[in-house]
Write a protein that holds these residues in place. Structure first.
Motif, PDB file in Angstrom:
ATOM      1  N   ARG A   1      -3.648  -4.205   5.342  1.00  0.00           N
ATOM      2  CA  ARG A   1      -3.711  -4.852   4.037  1.00  0.00           C
ATOM      3  C   ARG A   1      -2.605  -5.894   3.898  1.00  0.00           C
ATOM      4  NH1 ARG A   1      -5.308  -1.286  -1.163  1.00  0.00           N
ATOM      5  NH2 ARG A   1      -4.826  -3.360  -2.011  1.00  0.00           N
ATOM      6  N   ASP A   2      -2.826  -6.851   3.044  1.00  0.00           N
ATOM      7  CA  ASP A   2      -1.827  -7.881   2.778  1.00  0.00           C
ATOM      8  C   ASP A   2      -0.907  -7.400   1.657  1.00  0.00           C
ATOM      9  OD1 ASP A   2      -0.308 -10.105   2.439  1.00  0.00           O
ATOM     10  OD2 ASP A   2      -1.920 -11.401   1.719  1.00  0.00           O
ATOM     11  N   HIS A   3       0.355  -7.138   1.988  1.00  0.00           N
ATOM     12  CA  HIS A   3       1.331  -6.639   1.021  1.00  0.00           C
ATOM     13  C   HIS A   3       2.244  -7.755   0.519  1.00  0.00           C
ATOM     14  CE1 HIS A   3       0.560  -2.294   2.025  1.00  0.00           C
ATOM     15  NE2 HIS A   3       0.184  -2.825   3.177  1.00  0.00           N
ATOM     16  N   SER A   4       1.845  -8.983   0.717  1.00  0.00           N
ATOM     17  CA  SER A   4       2.716 -10.111   0.366  1.00  0.00           C
ATOM     18  C   SER A   4       3.095 -10.116  -1.112  1.00  0.00           C
ATOM     19  CB  SER A   4       2.035 -11.436   0.724  1.00  0.00           C
ATOM     20  OG  SER A   4       1.759 -11.500   2.101  1.00  0.00           O
ATOM     21  N   ALA A   5       2.179  -9.694  -1.975  1.00  0.00           N
ATOM     22  CA  ALA A   5       2.441  -9.714  -3.414  1.00  0.00           C
ATOM     23  C   ALA A   5       3.161  -8.457  -3.892  1.00  0.00           C
ATOM     24  CB  ALA A   5       1.133  -9.867  -4.183  1.00  0.00           C
ATOM     25  N   TYR A   6       3.401  -7.522  -2.980  1.00  0.00           N
ATOM     26  CA  TYR A   6       4.042  -6.259  -3.341  1.00  0.00           C
ATOM     27  C   TYR A   6       5.493  -6.241  -2.881  1.00  0.00           C
ATOM     28  CZ  TYR A   6      -0.846  -4.710  -3.789  1.00  0.00           C
ATOM     29  OH  TYR A   6      -2.166  -4.587  -4.134  1.00  0.00           O
TER      30      TYR A   6
ATOM     31  N   GLN B   1       6.607  10.317  13.237  1.00  0.00           N
ATOM     32  CA  GLN B   1       7.038   9.098  13.903  1.00  0.00           C
ATOM     33  C   GLN B   1       5.905   8.081  14.006  1.00  0.00           C
ATOM     34  OE1 GLN B   1      10.340   8.348  15.858  1.00  0.00           O
ATOM     35  NE2 GLN B   1       9.321   6.585  14.957  1.00  0.00           N
ATOM     36  N   LEU B   2       4.742   8.561  14.377  1.00  0.00           N
ATOM     37  CA  LEU B   2       3.590   7.677  14.524  1.00  0.00           C
ATOM     38  C   LEU B   2       3.147   7.127  13.169  1.00  0.00           C
ATOM     39  CD1 LEU B   2       1.372   6.440  16.280  1.00  0.00           C
ATOM     40  CD2 LEU B   2       0.064   8.553  16.016  1.00  0.00           C
ATOM     41  N   ILE B   3       3.205   7.972  12.152  1.00  0.00           N
ATOM     42  CA  ILE B   3       2.801   7.541  10.807  1.00  0.00           C
ATOM     43  C   ILE B   3       3.704   6.409  10.316  1.00  0.00           C
ATOM     44  CG2 ILE B   3       2.699   8.289   8.385  1.00  0.00           C
ATOM     45  CD1 ILE B   3       1.806  11.038   9.433  1.00  0.00           C
ATOM     46  N   THR B   4       5.010   6.545  10.526  1.00  0.00           N
ATOM     47  CA  THR B   4       5.917   5.490  10.073  1.00  0.00           C
ATOM     48  C   THR B   4       5.723   4.206  10.875  1.00  0.00           C
ATOM     49  OG1 THR B   4       7.720   6.170  11.564  1.00  0.00           O
ATOM     50  CG2 THR B   4       7.641   7.193   9.378  1.00  0.00           C
ATOM     51  N   ASN B   5       5.354   4.339  12.139  1.00  0.00           N
ATOM     52  CA  ASN B   5       5.197   3.148  12.987  1.00  0.00           C
ATOM     53  C   ASN B   5       4.091   2.213  12.500  1.00  0.00           C
ATOM     54  OD1 ASN B   5       7.262   3.768  14.683  1.00  0.00           O
ATOM     55  ND2 ASN B   5       6.003   4.517  16.352  1.00  0.00           N
ATOM     56  N   TYR B   6       3.089   2.756  11.816  1.00  0.00           N
ATOM     57  CA  TYR B   6       2.006   1.908  11.320  1.00  0.00           C
ATOM     58  C   TYR B   6       2.532   0.828  10.372  1.00  0.00           C
ATOM     59  CZ  TYR B   6      -1.844   4.732  13.188  1.00  0.00           C
ATOM     60  OH  TYR B   6      -2.749   5.355  14.025  1.00  0.00           O
ATOM     61  N   LEU B   7       3.621   1.124   9.647  1.00  0.00           N
ATOM     62  CA  LEU B   7       4.098   0.202   8.624  1.00  0.00           C
ATOM     63  C   LEU B   7       5.396  -0.501   9.015  1.00  0.00           C
ATOM     64  CD1 LEU B   7       3.422   2.225   5.343  1.00  0.00           C
ATOM     65  CD2 LEU B   7       1.916   0.661   6.578  1.00  0.00           C
TER      66      LEU B   7
ATOM     67  N   GLN C   1       7.610  -6.638   6.090  1.00  0.00           N
ATOM     68  CA  GLN C   1       8.901  -6.869   6.718  1.00  0.00           C
ATOM     69  C   GLN C   1       9.981  -7.075   5.654  1.00  0.00           C
ATOM     70  OE1 GLN C   1       8.529 -10.170   9.415  1.00  0.00           O
ATOM     71  NE2 GLN C   1       7.380  -9.006  10.940  1.00  0.00           N
ATOM     72  N   GLY C   2      11.083  -6.375   5.817  1.00  0.00           N
ATOM     73  CA  GLY C   2      12.195  -6.495   4.878  1.00  0.00           C
ATOM     74  C   GLY C   2      11.992  -5.767   3.572  1.00  0.00           C
ATOM     75  N   LYS C   3      10.859  -5.097   3.395  1.00  0.00           N
ATOM     76  CA  LYS C   3      10.559  -4.371   2.162  1.00  0.00           C
ATOM     77  C   LYS C   3      10.665  -2.869   2.411  1.00  0.00           C
ATOM     78  CE  LYS C   3       7.364  -8.009   0.667  1.00  0.00           C
ATOM     79  NZ  LYS C   3       5.980  -8.344   0.270  1.00  0.00           N
TER      80      LYS C   3
END
Length: 436
Positions: free
Chosen positions: A234-239, A273-279, A288-290
């Motif tokens: 998903r595009d999280h640019s606005a979040y 570990q794998l779950i966090t790697n998705y994001l 990135q940076g969020k």
């Protein structure tokens, strides 16, 4: 800022957030060189007065040694004398520094001393000293509802700061809740009665914190990974943030960074570990940076913690419910639950875990307790602490409060639980709140 002054601000943060009027004081702080224009812009970008006050206090704590006296002076110049005196007393002096020429004590007139027989000796009654003002300090007066929005200047796009994450998007971000309740009998895992209570609480709480909440129930191993992949695409640019909450059975799993694994309703487990790697920044560039937050209500293993003795004044007696259950796989099969391919995948794709926080309901290797009637200890206290403190405290402080509250509870009068977190956030994180 000197440590003692920083402690004073932290101790009275709630008073400052409640009563401070930033709109009146910003110009003075700017003219005295306490803040730069960029810092003033960041403060004024907050929509509510409380939000501006909170950001102002955070910014003050990051400045130099002369900031505290200048802040007190600005408070007095803007007639916020109650707050100035409250902070001044915390510094060990209760009189305004702007009027040093006024004596603190006024002696009353006294009679001439009564001399004794010898002229070089005399005795007299010392004069009574009258305080210049009452000893009790004024308490900041609560603001009227109409003053909550007074003086708020036009806002501009808020930039990220060195002190705290930008958290003012609307909605703030996506909150995915995976609630696994009904497990396949072949998995040897019991159904998680009471988990729906946890899910409902967290859904309401994160909606109140202005998140777009997505709830998924009873996901198998592959579906958990599919949902994570979908969120990552998903595009999280606005979040400004992303939250993933997993309510399930858990087990031990050792990885480079984040331990533990959570079970799908069909039995196999997905490493945290794998779950966090998705994001992470590599797999989800728009985050990135969020800040990316993972809240795990699941066992970290099969060990039961019986605690240790402490002095009575350190513990608040608190017993768990009679229907407390564990969110754990049977110990005999915990070591066989992680496939070789999953472990390799988690390690092969691990980058630096910046801007990630994983909060576990229990210490790795130990069970996590859940009341079938009231929900889990961890979620119940997390929901309560967020309700009471999200408007004033950062996430790190909130999780510490949760840790303390859960540590006071006992299951069946014997077993204990200790939550904890792996924190790779680079800044303070303050949630949005209807009270902010």
């Amino acid at each position: 800022m000197e440590p003692k002054h920083r402690q004073i601000l932290q101790r009275h943060r709630r008073d400052l957030v409640t009563a401070l009027n930033p709109a009146d004081i910003c110009d003075g702080l700017l003219s005295k060189g306490v803040f730069t224009q960029d810092m003033i812009d960041e403060i004024q970008s907050k929509i509510t007065r409380r939000g501006q006050a909170r950001q102002l206090v955070i910014s003050l704590e990051m400045r130099g040694s002369q900031v505290f006296p200048a802040f007190l002076e600005c408070l007095r110049e803007t007639s916020q004398h109650d707050l100035a005196e409250l902070l001044q007393c915390g510094d060990g002096a209760c009189l305004p520094t702007s009027v040093p020429e006024q004596p603190s004590l006024i002696p009353l007139p006294v009679e001439n001393p009564k001399y004794t027989e010898k002229p070089d000796r005399f005795d007299f009654t010392p004069p009574r000293l009258v305080p210049l003002r009452p000893e009790s300090l004024p308490v900041p007066k609560p603001l009227s509802p109409s003053s909550e929005t007074q003086g708020v200047r036009p806002t501009r796009t808020r930039r990220d700061s060195i002190q705290c994450y930008k958290m003012d998007a609307s909605p703030c971000g996506i909150c995915l809740i995976i609630n696994n309740v009904d497990f396949d009998p072949a998995s040897d895992l019991k159904d998680r009665k009471g988990s729906n209570i946890d899910c409902d609480k967290l859904e309401k709480r994160f909606k109140a914190l202005n998140f777009e909440v997505i709830v998924k129930r009873n996901l198998k191993y592959k579906r958990i990974r599919q949902e994570m992949a979908f969120i990552a695409k998903r595009d999280h640019s606005a979040y400004d943030c992303c939250v993933v909450i997993i309510l399930s059975h858990g087990t031990e799993a050792n990885n480079n960074c984040f331990p533990g694994a959570v079970h799908g309703v069909d039995g196999p487990s997905v490493p945290v570990q794998l779950i966090t790697n998705y994001l992470n920044g590599q797999n989800c560039p728009s985050l990135q940076g969020k800040p990316k937050l993972f809240l795990i209500q699941a066992c970290g293993g099969g060990e039961k913690d019986t605690g240790f003795e402490v002095s009575p004044d350190e513990v608040e007696p608190s017993l768990g419910g009679i229907d407390d259950q564990m969110d754990a796989i049977p110990i005999s099969s915990s070591s066989d639950s992680l496939s070789t391919s999953d472990e390799f995948d988690a390690r092969a794709t691990l980058p630096t875990p910046s801007d990630i926080l994983v909060s576990y309901s229990t210490f790795p290797g130990y069970v996590s307790w859940r009341d079938t009637q009231a929900g889990s200890w961890y979620v119940e206290n997390l929901d309560r602490v967020l309700e009471e403190n999200a408007a004033t405290d950062d996430l790190g402080t909130i999780l510490m409060m949760v840790n303390h509250a859960v540590s006071q509870i006992s299951a069946k009068g014997l077993y204990k639980q200790m939550p904890g977190s792996f924190n790779f956030l680079r800044k303070l994180l303050y949630f949005q709140s209807s009270q902010s």
